[in-house]
Design a protein around this motif. Structure first.
Motif, PDB file in Angstrom:
ATOM      1  N   THR A  74     -14.852   7.154  -4.693  1.00  0.00           N
ATOM      2  CA  THR A  74     -13.678   7.022  -5.546  1.00  0.00           C
ATOM      3  C   THR A  74     -14.120   6.666  -6.959  1.00  0.00           C
ATOM      4  OG1 THR A  74     -13.382   4.670  -5.072  1.00  0.00           O
ATOM      5  CG2 THR A  74     -12.250   6.238  -3.617  1.00  0.00           C
ATOM      6  N   SER A  83     -10.616  10.729  -6.158  1.00  0.00           N
ATOM      7  CA  SER A  83     -11.687  10.734  -5.166  1.00  0.00           C
ATOM      8  C   SER A  83     -12.192  12.160  -4.985  1.00  0.00           C
ATOM      9  CB  SER A  83     -11.166  10.201  -3.828  1.00  0.00           C
ATOM     10  OG  SER A  83     -12.101  10.421  -2.807  1.00  0.00           O
ATOM     11  N   SER A 105      -9.063   3.413  -1.508  1.00  0.00           N
ATOM     12  CA  SER A 105     -10.139   3.625  -0.554  1.00  0.00           C
ATOM     13  C   SER A 105     -10.023   5.046  -0.043  1.00  0.00           C
ATOM     14  CB  SER A 105     -10.063   2.626   0.597  1.00  0.00           C
ATOM     15  OG  SER A 105      -8.825   2.747   1.273  1.00  0.00           O
ATOM     16  N   ARG A 106     -11.111   5.585   0.476  1.00  0.00           N
ATOM     17  CA  ARG A 106     -11.087   6.934   1.020  1.00  0.00           C
ATOM     18  C   ARG A 106     -12.035   6.970   2.221  1.00  0.00           C
ATOM     19  NH1 ARG A 106     -10.990  12.322  -1.317  1.00  0.00           N
ATOM     20  NH2 ARG A 106     -10.155  13.641   0.373  1.00  0.00           N
ATOM     21  N   SER A 107     -11.509   6.512   3.343  1.00  0.00           N
ATOM     22  CA  SER A 107     -12.346   6.461   4.547  1.00  0.00           C
ATOM     23  C   SER A 107     -12.340   7.785   5.299  1.00  0.00           C
ATOM     24  CB  SER A 107     -11.896   5.330   5.473  1.00  0.00           C
ATOM     25  OG  SER A 107     -10.531   5.496   5.788  1.00  0.00           O
ATOM     26  N   ASN A 143      -6.111  -0.645  -6.416  1.00  0.00           N
ATOM     27  CA  ASN A 143      -7.343  -0.342  -5.694  1.00  0.00           C
ATOM     28  C   ASN A 143      -7.097   0.829  -4.765  1.00  0.00           C
ATOM     29  OD1 ASN A 143      -9.563  -2.226  -6.338  1.00  0.00           O
ATOM     30  ND2 ASN A 143      -8.052  -3.763  -5.765  1.00  0.00           N
ATOM     31  N   THR A 183       0.845  -1.187   0.000  1.00  0.00           N
ATOM     32  CA  THR A 183       0.000   0.000   0.000  1.00  0.00           C
ATOM     33  C   THR A 183       0.879   1.235   0.000  1.00  0.00           C
ATOM     34  OG1 THR A 183      -1.776  -1.114   1.196  1.00  0.00           O
ATOM     35  CG2 THR A 183      -1.773   1.289   1.228  1.00  0.00           C
TER      36      THR A 183
END
Lengths: 113, 115
Positions: free
Chosen positions: B55, B49, B67-69, B65, B20
């Motif tokens: 996203t 995003s 993510s946008r938490s 891949n 990551t």
């Protein structure tokens, strides 16, 4: 398709000499155009941008660029380069509907002392 | 403000490994982007995003891949690294989707080699 072409991969100029970096774009509508600079090991920094109005735009670090619709060009210029101008330069066009930037391939500038 | 911070700066992966790439910004920007930069190819958009929880794919999303938490963080995940993913990766952020008025702020990049 929208695209940006920077014909020169690598340019070398002497310190104090003038500089022109070429950029040609392909875009159906009035383009929003940008020049970015990337110093070694750094991210990209915005030098200048053109949206409308005066076709000669001034940027930071003494750079300017001229928009020529008839030639589909947006060339970057500086009257007298400094050793600190050695970097990679990217031209970009904004895809307005998608609000995304399309970048050219980049031109690496080397300065001879 | 630290701006846009990317970690790590450098990484070497073996084929098939995962990792990551971290990106965080402290400017409260809603819009964040991942680009890859290959020699002679300029920058290509991987993912972007428009806010936490949202996203979308860019030009070259395959093999990645995101993510946008939170507003601050936008990590990029490589699940099965391939040599074609050898590149320099840049994260960028901005306050608005009107990119003609709100310039992108770039991180310093992550240089990834897959062997």
């Amino acid at each position: 398709a929208q695209s940006v072409t920077q014909p020169d991969i690598h340019i070398t100029v002497s310190e104090g000499a003038s500089l022109e970096l070429r950029c040609n774009y392909s875009y159906g509508a009035t383009p929003y155009l940008f020049w970015y600079v990337q110093s070694p090991g750094q991210g990209l920094q915005l030098l200048l941008k053109y949206f409308s109005g005066d076709t000669l735009v001034q940027g930071i670090k003494g750079f300017e660029a001229e928009f020529k619709r008839s030639q589909s060009s947006f060339n970057l210029r500086k009257p007298s380069v400094h050793w600190s101008d050695a970097a990679e330069y990217f031209c970009a066009v904004l895809i307005q509907g998608a609000q995304k930037l399309v970048f050219g391939q980049g031109t690496r500038l080397t300065i001879n002392p | 403000n630290a701006g846009v911070t990317q970690t790590p700066k450098f990484r070497i992966l073996k084929i098939g490994q995962s990792m990551t790439l971290q990106c965080t910004q402290d400017m409260n920007h809603n819009y964040m982007y991942w680009y890859r930069q290959d020699p002679g190819m300029g920058l290509k958009l991987i993912y972007y995003s428009v806010g936490a929880g949202i996203t979308d794919k860019g030009e070259v999303p395959n093999g990645y891949n995101v993510s946008r938490s939170t507003t601050e963080d936008f990590p990029l995940r490589l699940e099965l690294a391939a040599p074609s993913q050898t590149s320099v990766y840049f994260c960028a952020s901005t306050t608005s989707d009107r990119l003609y008025n709100s310039p992108l702020h770039f991180g310093n990049g992550t240089r990834l080699t897959v062997t």
